[in-house]
Write an enzyme that holds these catalytic residues in place. Structure first.
Site, mmCIF file in Angstrom:
data_model
loop_
_atom_site.group_PDB
_atom_site.id
_atom_site.type_symbol
_atom_site.label_atom_id
_atom_site.label_comp_id
_atom_site.label_asym_id
_atom_site.label_seq_id
_atom_site.Cartn_x
_atom_site.Cartn_y
_atom_site.Cartn_z
ATOM 1 N N SER A 10 0.441 -0.745 0.055
ATOM 2 C CA SER A 10 -0.001 -0.133 -0.056
ATOM 3 C C SER A 10 1.387 1.516 -0.012
ATOM 4 O O SER A 10 1.819 1.309 0.709
ATOM 5 C CB SER A 10 -0.770 -0.110 1.251
ATOM 6 O OG SER A 10 -1.716 1.631 1.084
ATOM 7 N N VAL B 32 -2.501 -4.148 6.056
ATOM 8 C CA VAL B 32 -2.022 -3.013 5.364
ATOM 9 C C VAL B 32 -1.953 -1.593 5.018
ATOM 10 O O VAL B 32 -0.829 -1.164 5.234
ATOM 11 C CB VAL B 32 -1.485 -3.750 3.660
ATOM 12 C CG1 VAL B 32 -0.438 -3.379 2.948
ATOM 13 C CG2 VAL B 32 -0.604 -4.808 4.715
ATOM 14 N N GLY C 76 4.069 3.749 3.297
ATOM 15 C CA GLY C 76 3.403 3.005 2.075
ATOM 16 C C GLY C 76 3.964 1.439 3.966
ATOM 17 O O GLY C 76 4.536 1.280 4.516
ATOM 18 N N LYS C 77 3.511 0.550 3.222
ATOM 19 C CA LYS C 77 3.834 -0.433 3.620
ATOM 20 C C LYS C 77 3.496 -1.414 2.955
ATOM 21 O O LYS C 77 2.959 -1.466 2.592
ATOM 22 C CB LYS C 77 2.566 -0.628 5.119
ATOM 23 C CG LYS C 77 2.966 -1.930 6.376
ATOM 24 C CD LYS C 77 4.772 -1.151 7.384
ATOM 25 C CE LYS C 77 4.727 -1.503 7.681
ATOM 26 N NZ LYS C 77 4.897 -0.832 9.420
ATOM 27 N N GLY C 78 4.022 -3.222 2.816
ATOM 28 C CA GLY C 78 3.463 -4.056 2.431
ATOM 29 C C GLY C 78 3.880 -5.061 3.445
ATOM 30 O O GLY C 78 3.800 -5.272 4.142
#
Ligand code: NAD
Length: 418
Positions: free
Chosen positions: A60, A84, A105-107
């Site tokens: 994201s 996420v 962001g993050k995953g």
């Protein structure tokens, strides 16, 4: 663990709470409550026995007004789209809190990594990196470690990206091994900001941290190093836990020795220096001065918050309190140093790593720690100033007002395109 609370809704509620104290356009606030884009993909990977397994994976990219998207990659069976998205949003406000030039962001991959061999994990990670390749880059989106990922995974992602792009670009990920462009002080950085903010909170409250007792939920990277550095300030770490259970000694455990025991046996449980075991819930309600939740989201809900006995909570984990728990704790005058500040050391030293990668010039550990100290204490001061001047109910809302205003200022000055 309170599963029914959607962390993405918690994030949105936290932004709404702070927006009440800001003179901001409603549409602009709405913009700051949604990710710009989310990649959801299926990784198909060959296992050691020749079979094929599939894994859901996400990235994201929440907001890039202040710079490239920045945030970790989590490997956990509980990873899902809402989590996420929430984690990517928290990164936006965390980076803004410590005033570093990043968005959020993050995953993550929905996986229990303990069930796979190292070679399977390498293929899974390289497949994910291949999917991420169009999104990431040192000026675009920069992954980092999170729960169950570390230097090894970051090195694989960097190598995959550089091979596919036919370039060298160490700043494409942070949290790498030192041999591969990592920064001194990165491994300790999250625990260090936990300990700096604990010290600052005690100073703010005019109390002596060397007399404090501490309980830590989650004894991984953030929790164990945070515990050790708070102990170094003279406090007694009396209880720690991991997913297998908790250990307790009213006279204080030895944070380093417990970590060694966990490294050798896989758990804090069974540590010989403890006087007895506790359940995880007993640890969270223990009568201590400082509670450090350092595991996962939603560890404390409103009911449990009624029973929390600590005076100060330092959120090493992301999102460990539900918004309802926050309200209860504010009513009970429990001070909570929010995740977006308390655990911001990790992303701050990631930023230093990225700067060093771009300069192709490594810093000393002393320089890393001094710069970290400055950014975290500046953020703490900005938070307490907002708390007093804006009259917010708690530190979290105060920190969000500072962070949101910084993102709004950047967005306003750039304008919307087209
Ligand atoms: P980690 O995998 O190193 O450690 C997590 C620990 O929590 C493990 O000891 C695990 O056993 C324990 N745990 C899991 N469920 C538990 C439960 N129900 N009760 C008690 N313990 C439990 O992960 P980490 O990197 O230390 O991350 C922990 C938290 O800190 C996460 O919320 C993460 O997003 C956040 N965080 C980490 C960093 C970092 O640099 N590592 C930076 C910012 C935020």
């Amino acid at each position: 663990m309170v599963d029914e609370v959607n962390p993405f809704e918690s994030l949105q509620e936290q932004i709404d709470d702070a927006a009440e104290y800001l003179d901001a356009d409603e549409g602009m606030i709405d913009r700051l409550k949604q990710p710009e884009r989310v990649l959801e993909t299926t990784l198909s990977v060959e296992m050691d026995d020749g079979s094929i397994e599939t894994f859901r994976a996400y990235r994201s990219e929440f907001n890039g007004d202040r710079g490239p998207y920045k945030g970790g990659i989590r490997y956990h069976p509980g990873v899902n789209r809402a989590e996420v998205k929430a984690l990517s949003g928290w990164m936006v406000y965390k980076c803004a809190a410590v005033d570093i030039p990043y968005g959020g962001g993050k995953g993550g991959i929905e996986i229990d990594p303990s069930e796979y061999s190292e070679s399977e994990l390498e293929r899974i990670t390289r497949t994910f990196a291949t999917e991420l390749r169009p999104l990431i880059g040192e000026d675009k989106d920069i992954p980092a470690p999170d729960v169950n990922t570390g230097q090894r995974e970051m090195d694989w992602i960097k190598d995959t990206y550089e091979t596919l792009e036919d370039t060298t670009e160490p700043g494409v990920v942070t949290g790498k091994s030192l041999d591969n462009g990592g920064s001194k002080g990165r491994v300790e950085a999250t625990g260090r900001s936990v300990s700096i903010t604990a010290r600052e909170a005690f100073e703010y409250l005019d109390r002596d941290i060397s007399e404090a007792t501490v309980a830590v939920q989650g004894y991984g990277n953030a929790g164990s190093i945070g515990a050790r550095l708070i102990e170094d300030q003279g406090a007694d770490v009396v209880a720690v836990s991991d997913s297998s259970g908790a250990v307790y000694d009213p006279d204080g455990l030895d944070a380093r020795a417990v970590k060694e025991h966990k490294s050798e046996t896989g758990s804090v449980v069974g540590y010989e220096g403890a006087s007895r075991q506790l359940t995880n819930e007993e640890l969270l309600t223990l009568d201590v001065d400082i509670l450090v939740p350092a595991a996962l989201e939603n560890a404390i809900d409103a009911d449990l918050a009624e029973d929390v006995s600590a005076d100060v909570i330092i959120e090493a984990a992301n999102g460990p309190l539900t918004p309802d728990a926050d309200d209860v704790l504010a009513d009970r005058d429990v001070y909570v140093v929010p995740d977006i500040l308390a655990n911001a050391g990790g992303v701050t030293v990631s930023y230093f790593e990225w700067v060093q990668n771009r300069q192709r010039f490594g810093w000393t550990e002393q320089r890393v720690n001094e710069e970290l100290e400055r950014l975290v204490t500046d953020a703490f001061d900005a938070m307490t100033t907002a708390y007093e001047e804006r009259g917010t109910p708690n530190f979290r809302t105060a920190m969000y007002t500072v962070s949101i205003q910084r993102v709004l200022d950047a967005a306003e000055k750039s304008g919307l395109f087209p």
